[in-house]
Design a protein around this motif. Structure first.
Motif, short mmCIF file in Angstrom:
data_model
loop_
_atom_site.label_atom_id
_atom_site.label_comp_id
_atom_site.label_asym_id
_atom_site.label_seq_id
_atom_site.Cartn_x
_atom_site.Cartn_y
_atom_site.Cartn_z
N HIS A 57 -102.12 -42.21 -40.64
CA HIS A 57 -100.90 -42.77 -40.07
C HIS A 57 -100.89 -44.28 -40.28
O HIS A 57 -101.76 -45.00 -39.76
CB HIS A 57 -100.81 -42.46 -38.58
CG HIS A 57 -100.53 -41.02 -38.27
ND1 HIS A 57 -99.28 -40.57 -37.95
CD2 HIS A 57 -101.35 -39.93 -38.28
CE1 HIS A 57 -99.32 -39.26 -37.75
NE2 HIS A 57 -100.57 -38.84 -37.95
N GLY A 58 -99.91 -44.76 -41.06
CA GLY A 58 -99.77 -46.19 -41.29
C GLY A 58 -99.61 -46.92 -39.98
O GLY A 58 -98.85 -46.50 -39.09
N THR A 59 -100.33 -48.04 -39.84
CA THR A 59 -100.35 -48.81 -38.60
C THR A 59 -100.21 -50.28 -38.94
O THR A 59 -100.94 -50.80 -39.79
CB THR A 59 -101.65 -48.56 -37.83
OG1 THR A 59 -101.81 -47.15 -37.62
CG2 THR A 59 -101.65 -49.25 -36.50
N HIS A 60 -99.26 -50.93 -38.28
CA HIS A 60 -98.96 -52.33 -38.60
C HIS A 60 -98.74 -53.13 -37.33
O HIS A 60 -98.38 -52.57 -36.29
CB HIS A 60 -97.70 -52.45 -39.45
CG HIS A 60 -97.66 -51.52 -40.63
ND1 HIS A 60 -96.90 -50.38 -40.67
CD2 HIS A 60 -98.32 -51.58 -41.82
CE1 HIS A 60 -97.07 -49.76 -41.82
NE2 HIS A 60 -97.94 -50.47 -42.54
N ILE A 61 -98.91 -54.44 -37.44
CA ILE A 61 -98.40 -55.35 -36.42
C ILE A 61 -96.98 -55.74 -36.83
O ILE A 61 -96.76 -56.14 -37.98
CB ILE A 61 -99.28 -56.60 -36.26
CG1 ILE A 61 -100.68 -56.20 -35.78
CG2 ILE A 61 -98.66 -57.59 -35.28
CD1 ILE A 61 -101.64 -57.37 -35.66
N HIS A 62 -96.04 -55.59 -35.90
CA HIS A 62 -94.65 -55.97 -36.14
C HIS A 62 -94.34 -57.28 -35.42
O HIS A 62 -95.05 -57.69 -34.50
CB HIS A 62 -93.72 -54.86 -35.71
CG HIS A 62 -93.68 -53.70 -36.66
ND1 HIS A 62 -92.54 -53.29 -37.30
CD2 HIS A 62 -94.68 -52.88 -37.10
CE1 HIS A 62 -92.80 -52.25 -38.09
NE2 HIS A 62 -94.10 -51.99 -37.98
N GLU A 63 -93.28 -57.93 -35.86
CA GLU A 63 -93.06 -59.32 -35.49
C GLU A 63 -92.62 -59.55 -34.05
O GLU A 63 -92.82 -60.64 -33.50
CB GLU A 63 -92.05 -59.96 -36.44
CG GLU A 63 -90.69 -59.26 -36.49
CD GLU A 63 -89.81 -59.80 -37.61
OE1 GLU A 63 -90.17 -60.82 -38.21
OE2 GLU A 63 -88.77 -59.18 -37.87
#
Length: 219
Positions: A114-120
């Motif tokens: 599962h792609g995991t990112h920090i969003h702004e």
């Protein structure tokens, strides 16, 4: 600032370490529902001082909830978006210039990467997670993997989710700061877990946003 509905960026780093669980990350095509930043695919080839070890599970036991023996400098409570029942915790610790994130997930479906990112934007109020804005990308870079060539500052790769719904992602980098108010500061941003795998090069990102948590100072 992030770019587009699901993009964001970062300068290329040289000391990021990623552990995503027990399943190797195999690139797949990203979801065309999000926009593209930059002129070409981000690199997923390692640079000197960068290691990526998807075959080793992070240890979440120890003197604190991060398992690093260091006090937490930031954290996030992860909750499912819409009808998703996912939940979990994110704990950031600091040692010198390095910030380590341990992301521990439960009730995530389906099994796999599962792609995991920090969003702004640190806002998880929208049922579809769009209130969190795009990928955290203050330097307008191409999507990739933090510490492996060009990438967004919020590109963290994939959490590995087992059949029982438990997932884990551990990443260490010297590219983040905590509480500085700089473009590199993680405080007041959001962690987003996506429904599909991030291939570490293609934008748009891997599918719908299924879980979200706002990053705050302290444990």
């Amino acid at each position: 600032m992030g770019c587009g509905d699901d993009s964001g960026g970062d300068t290329a780093g040289d000391t990021s370490t990623v552990q995503t669980g027990t399943t190797a990350d195999t690139p797949t095509t990203g979801d065309p529902g999000d926009d593209t930043t930059g002129s070409g695919p981000g690199s997923s080839s390692g640079e000197p001082g960068t290691t990526m070890d998807p075959g080793t599970s992070g240890d979440t036991t120890g003197a604190d909830s991060s398992g690093t023996g260091e006090a937490a400098v930031a954290s996030a409570d992860i909750s499912g978006l819409g009808d998703n029942q996912g939940m979990g915790s994110a704990v950031f610790t600091r040692e010198g210039d390095d910030i380590t994130l341990v992301l521990d997930l439960q009730n995530i479906t389906p099994e796999g990467l599962h792609g995991t990112h920090i969003h702004e934007v640190g806002d998880c109020s929208a049922e579809d997670g769009t209130s969190a804005g795009g990928h955290w990308n203050p330097f307008g870079m191409q999507h990739g993997m933090l510490g492996m060539g060009e990438s967004h500052l919020g590109d963290m790769g994939n959490a590995v989710v087992e059949a029982n719904g438990d997932g884990l992602l551990t990443i260490t980098t010297d590219q983040w700061t905590v509480g500085t108010g700089d473009d590199t500061d993680i405080i007041g941003r959001a962690i987003i877990v996506h429904e599909g795998e991030d291939d570490l090069s293609t934008m748009p990102s891997p599918g719908a946003r299924i879980a979200c948590g706002v990053i705050v100072a302290g444990g």
